[in-house]
Design a protein around this motif. Structure first.
Motif, PDB file in Angstrom:
ATOM      1  N   HIS A 323      36.073   1.477  19.982  1.00  0.00           N
ATOM      2  CA  HIS A 323      37.511   1.720  19.823  1.00  0.00           C
ATOM      3  C   HIS A 323      38.293   1.559  21.120  1.00  0.00           C
ATOM      4  O   HIS A 323      39.523   1.471  21.083  1.00  0.00           O
ATOM      5  CB  HIS A 323      37.744   3.130  19.263  1.00  0.00           C
ATOM      6  N   ASN A 324      37.620   1.533  22.252  1.00  0.00           N
ATOM      7  CA  ASN A 324      38.322   1.479  23.540  1.00  0.00           C
ATOM      8  C   ASN A 324      37.908   0.250  24.342  1.00  0.00           C
ATOM      9  O   ASN A 324      36.840  -0.329  24.123  1.00  0.00           O
ATOM     10  CB  ASN A 324      38.021   2.744  24.357  1.00  0.00           C
ATOM     11  N   ASP A 325      38.786  -0.126  25.274  1.00  0.00           N
ATOM     12  CA  ASP A 325      38.463  -1.231  26.180  1.00  0.00           C
ATOM     13  C   ASP A 325      37.439  -0.777  27.207  1.00  0.00           C
ATOM     14  O   ASP A 325      37.067   0.405  27.267  1.00  0.00           O
ATOM     15  CB  ASP A 325      39.732  -1.712  26.891  1.00  0.00           C
ATOM     16  N   LYS A 326      37.000  -1.718  28.026  1.00  0.00           N
ATOM     17  CA  LYS A 326      36.059  -1.393  29.093  1.00  0.00           C
ATOM     18  C   LYS A 326      36.667  -0.315  29.985  1.00  0.00           C
ATOM     19  O   LYS A 326      37.864  -0.372  30.310  1.00  0.00           O
ATOM     20  CB  LYS A 326      35.742  -2.635  29.927  1.00  0.00           C
ATOM     21  N   PRO A 327      35.892   0.703  30.396  1.00  0.00           N
ATOM     22  CA  PRO A 327      36.418   1.769  31.259  1.00  0.00           C
ATOM     23  C   PRO A 327      37.106   1.213  32.508  1.00  0.00           C
ATOM     24  O   PRO A 327      36.711   0.170  33.043  1.00  0.00           O
ATOM     25  CB  PRO A 327      35.161   2.571  31.620  1.00  0.00           C
ATOM     26  N   PHE A 328      38.133   1.927  32.952  1.00  0.00           N
ATOM     27  CA  PHE A 328      38.977   1.465  34.059  1.00  0.00           C
ATOM     28  C   PHE A 328      38.159   1.128  35.304  1.00  0.00           C
ATOM     29  O   PHE A 328      38.332   0.067  35.909  1.00  0.00           O
ATOM     30  CB  PHE A 328      40.013   2.554  34.381  1.00  0.00           C
ATOM     31  N   LEU A 329      37.261   2.026  35.690  1.00  0.00           N
ATOM     32  CA  LEU A 329      36.513   1.810  36.927  1.00  0.00           C
ATOM     33  C   LEU A 329      35.608   0.591  36.840  1.00  0.00           C
ATOM     34  O   LEU A 329      35.390  -0.109  37.830  1.00  0.00           O
ATOM     35  CB  LEU A 329      35.692   3.054  37.269  1.00  0.00           C
ATOM     36  N   GLN A 330      35.063   0.326  35.652  1.00  0.00           N
ATOM     37  CA  GLN A 330      34.155  -0.816  35.504  1.00  0.00           C
ATOM     38  C   GLN A 330      34.880  -2.149  35.629  1.00  0.00           C
ATOM     39  O   GLN A 330      34.252  -3.186  35.818  1.00  0.00           O
ATOM     40  CB  GLN A 330      33.429  -0.743  34.164  1.00  0.00           C
ATOM     41  N   ARG A 331      36.203  -2.133  35.531  1.00  0.00           N
ATOM     42  CA  ARG A 331      36.949  -3.382  35.693  1.00  0.00           C
ATOM     43  C   ARG A 331      37.032  -3.805  37.155  1.00  0.00           C
ATOM     44  O   ARG A 331      37.235  -4.981  37.443  1.00  0.00           O
ATOM     45  CB  ARG A 331      38.369  -3.217  35.146  1.00  0.00           C
ATOM     46  N   TYR A 332      36.894  -2.837  38.061  1.00  0.00           N
ATOM     47  CA  TYR A 332      37.106  -3.146  39.473  1.00  0.00           C
ATOM     48  C   TYR A 332      35.907  -2.823  40.362  1.00  0.00           C
ATOM     49  O   TYR A 332      35.860  -3.278  41.493  1.00  0.00           O
ATOM     50  CB  TYR A 332      38.326  -2.362  39.995  1.00  0.00           C
ATOM     51  N   LEU A 333      34.959  -2.035  39.865  1.00  0.00           N
ATOM     52  CA  LEU A 333      33.810  -1.651  40.665  1.00  0.00           C
ATOM     53  C   LEU A 333      32.525  -2.172  40.024  1.00  0.00           C
ATOM     54  O   LEU A 333      32.487  -2.424  38.818  1.00  0.00           O
ATOM     55  CB  LEU A 333      33.728  -0.113  40.779  1.00  0.00           C
ATOM     56  N   PRO A 334      31.468  -2.328  40.822  1.00  0.00           N
ATOM     57  CA  PRO A 334      30.172  -2.671  40.231  1.00  0.00           C
ATOM     58  C   PRO A 334      29.765  -1.632  39.184  1.00  0.00           C
ATOM     59  O   PRO A 334      30.116  -0.448  39.306  1.00  0.00           O
ATOM     60  CB  PRO A 334      29.222  -2.655  41.439  1.00  0.00           C
TER      61      PRO A 334
END
Length: 445
Positions: A323-334
């Motif tokens: 139901h949700n997009d990829k978590p915020f931190l995973q978009r910018y961090l390893p």
């Protein structure tokens, strides 16, 4: 400069010693939390797929490629198919596996050890037949299972789950299995036998990505059975859905198929063992959205994965990730860093809430440590002062005071506490003057 560095290091040392217990406590709590939560997943996971050249095998390769980007090795475990995958999951030989609806024999203990990551795609029942074996009265087309009587039909290997599914469909049509010449060859040998004329019909339950399905759909002289009662089948069997293969979807230029074909289709889900690490489940669901989220022959874009038509409980990670997009931190961090922060932030907040009040003790403790380095000499100074009036040997007492002064001169304290050190030295001089005055009085005639 050397003295400045010395005083700085001294101050840092005292601060470290004062704050040491709290640092040790914080590190201990973090270590225990890390051990308890186990935030980082193992780097190796086993996925039960299917036979060679099947859609399951192709999907498994795609999952392996996507998870490899985050440092996860997906070991693909070949099997006979859906029923075999379910057994591998039960026995703990696989962590995850593709399982087709309606192919398992339900057991009460399954729900205690297994759960679903959601429905991935539908797998229509593809019943291909040779047009030349049908009576002319049928018009060389097949639209009812009762027309199979007397034909040589391959219904797949036992481990694929297709025999169980076909037996249910035949029984629902009051067809005695003995009236058909059934075989259970593997997919590739069965296809070869079918094309060579040694079989009259062959049954697959596979996604359209299967190479065998795509090849047979375009083979001259081979027909695909239409299920005009697909809605009725879906009412009789909860794990089946009615689907339509649209006219021309296989080959628009060649108009294949020449008309809409109604089919029945069980839904395939990705099943996992409950002890599989949650972070791995999250990655598999995210990969599933990439692999199965596009438009296809039987779905529109973003129809899958979904939480419908699941025979096992839905994993919590699947509900969140679908139901949700990829978590915020995973978009910018390893992935490893983002996952660690995401799974530890609550515990870190609790630890911080505990440590903040305790940290107020550090400044007084630091001050006490530094000042105690000076104040401990006041006890000896007080003792010398108390002995001034009663001492017989004033000279020895004066030597003892001088020794105390020499040791006090070697005391090192941070510059912010230098006033305390100078106060000690002044007090030593006061006692010295008092002692010298007493000595002069004793030596007077």
């Amino acid at each position: 400069m050397s003295k400045t560095i010395r005083y700085t290091l001294l101050s840092l040392r005292d601060l470290a010693v004062s704050a040491g217990p709290f640092i040790v406590l914080a590190v201990t709590l973090l270590t225990l939390a890390y051990w308890w939560l186990d935030p980082n997943p193992p780097k190796r996971v086993t996925l039960a797929t299917g036979p060679a050249q099947s859609a399951y095998e192709e999907f498994g390769k795609r999952y392996a490629k996507i998870l490899a980007q985050d440092g996860i090795e997906v070991v693909l475990l070949a099997s006979q198919g859906s029923a075999d995958n379910f057994q591998l999951l039960r026995e703990g030989k696989a962590d995850l596996g593709f399982v087709q609806g309606g192919t398992r024999e339900a057991r009460p203990e399954d729900e205690a050890m297994l759960e679903s990551l959601g429905s991935l795609f539908v797998e229509p029942v593809w019943l291909f037949y040779r047009k030349d074996v049908l009576p002319k009265s049928t018009g060389a087309s097949l639209d009812a299972l009762t027309q199979l009587q007397g034909l040589r039909v391959n219904i797949g290997t036992a481990g694929s789950g297709i025999p169980s599914l076909m037996n249910k469909l035949l029984a629902s049509n009051n067809i005695d299995a003995s009236s058909l010449k059934l075989s259970e060859l593997e997919q590739t040998p069965a296809t070869v036998a079918f094309l060579e004329g040694r079989l009259d019909a062959i049954v697959f339950a596979s996604a359209p990505e299967s190479l065998m399905v795509q090849m047979l759909l375009q083979t001259p002289g081979v027909g695909l059975m239409d299920f005009p009662q697909s809605e009725a089948y879906s009412r009789r069997f909860a794990f089946l859905s009615p689907v339509v293969l649209p006219r021309g979807v296989v080959d628009l230029a060649g108009n294949i198929p020449a008309q809409d074909v109604r089919l029945v289709a069980p839904t395939t889900a990705l099943i996992d063992r409950k002890e599989t690490h949650p972070a791995l489940l999250q990655l598999f669901v995210q990969a599933g959205k990439q692999i199965h989220g596009g438009a296809g022959w039987f779905r529109r874009a973003r129809d899958y994965p979904n939480l419908a038509n699941n025979e096992l409980p839905i994993a919590a990670e699947a509900e969140r990730s679908i139901h949700n997009d990829k978590p915020f931190l995973q978009r910018y961090l390893p992935f490893w860093v983002a996952n660690l922060v995401e799974r530890m932030w609550l515990v870190m907040g609790i630890i911080l809430a505990i440590m903040l009040p305790l940290s107020r003790i550090v400044p007084p403790l630091y001050e006490f440590r530094v000042r105690s380095r000076i104040f401990r000499w006041y006890g000896q100074l007080r003792e010398i002062e108390n002995r001034v009036d009663s001492a017989d040997d004033q000279h020895a007492l004066l030597e003892e005071l001088s020794s105390l002064e020499r040791r006090a001169e070697k005391i090192s304290v941070p510059l912010s506490y230098a006033s305390e050190l100078y106060a000690l030295r002044n007090n030593i001089q006061l006692v010295r003057r008092k002692l010298q005055g007493r000595q002069k009085f004793s030596n007077a005639p």
